[in-house]
Design a protein around this motif. Sequence first.
Motif, PDB file in Angstrom:
ATOM      1  N   THR A   2       0.849  -1.192   0.000  1.00 25.42           N
ATOM      2  CA  THR A   2       0.000   0.000   0.000  1.00 25.42           C
ATOM      3  C   THR A   2       0.881   1.237   0.000  1.00 25.42           C
ATOM      4  OG1 THR A   2      -0.075   0.308   2.392  1.00 25.42           O
ATOM      5  CG2 THR A   2      -1.641  -1.271   1.466  1.00 25.42           C
ATOM      6  N   HIS A   4       0.545   3.310   2.416  1.00 24.62           N
ATOM      7  CA  HIS A   4       0.529   3.719   3.825  1.00 24.62           C
ATOM      8  C   HIS A   4       1.937   4.016   4.328  1.00 24.62           C
ATOM      9  CE1 HIS A   4      -3.477   1.409   4.688  1.00 24.62           C
ATOM     10  NE2 HIS A   4      -3.597   2.306   3.729  1.00 24.62           N
ATOM     11  N   ARG A  58      -0.462   5.754  11.679  1.00 23.22           N
ATOM     12  CA  ARG A  58      -0.531   5.209  10.320  1.00 23.22           C
ATOM     13  C   ARG A  58      -1.329   6.179   9.462  1.00 23.22           C
ATOM     14  NH1 ARG A  58      -3.887   1.180   7.350  1.00 23.22           N
ATOM     15  NH2 ARG A  58      -5.269   1.237   9.159  1.00 23.22           N
ATOM     16  N   SER A 113       9.441  -3.366   3.794  1.00 25.84           N
ATOM     17  CA  SER A 113       8.529  -4.498   3.794  1.00 25.84           C
ATOM     18  C   SER A 113       9.097  -5.626   2.930  1.00 25.84           C
ATOM     19  CB  SER A 113       7.160  -4.065   3.252  1.00 25.84           C
ATOM     20  OG  SER A 113       6.276  -5.160   3.245  1.00 25.84           O
ATOM     21  N   THR A 118      -2.017  -6.134   3.850  1.00 22.96           N
ATOM     22  CA  THR A 118      -2.871  -5.160   4.533  1.00 22.96           C
ATOM     23  C   THR A 118      -4.284  -5.364   4.038  1.00 22.96           C
ATOM     24  OG1 THR A 118      -1.079  -3.557   4.705  1.00 22.96           O
ATOM     25  CG2 THR A 118      -3.301  -2.692   4.891  1.00 22.96           C
TER      26      THR A 118
END
Length: 119
Positions: A2, A4, A58, A113, A118
């Motif tokens: 994502t 994010h 977040r 990551s 998610t």
Amino acid sequence: MTDHVYWILELDVNEGQMANMKALMADMVAATSQDEPGALDYQWSLTADEKTCHIFERYKNSAATLVHMGNFGSKFAGTFMKVFTPKKFTLYGSPTPDVMAALGPMGPVEMSSIGGFTR
């Protein structure tokens, strides 16, 4: 993956600052909730001895992260640094170079990551 951007900030609560910490937290939570629709999570946690605080934040994307950082800088940074001593800043997600540059003075440890999801 994502867009994010999220982090955990570990802070020591400075001696004699608990009342100020609680007032600051209330103000920051209210302002972030009201003024920042891109803030997806904004959670404060405190150890039982009230000496260590973690803040989990977040954001929907880097643009939302920069909005928060602008609000923090203009409204809360001075008081925040009187109340807390930052200990560790761990950054996750997909921050843009602009976010990384803005966070630079905080010395975040960037975690890339390597797997997961998610929902």
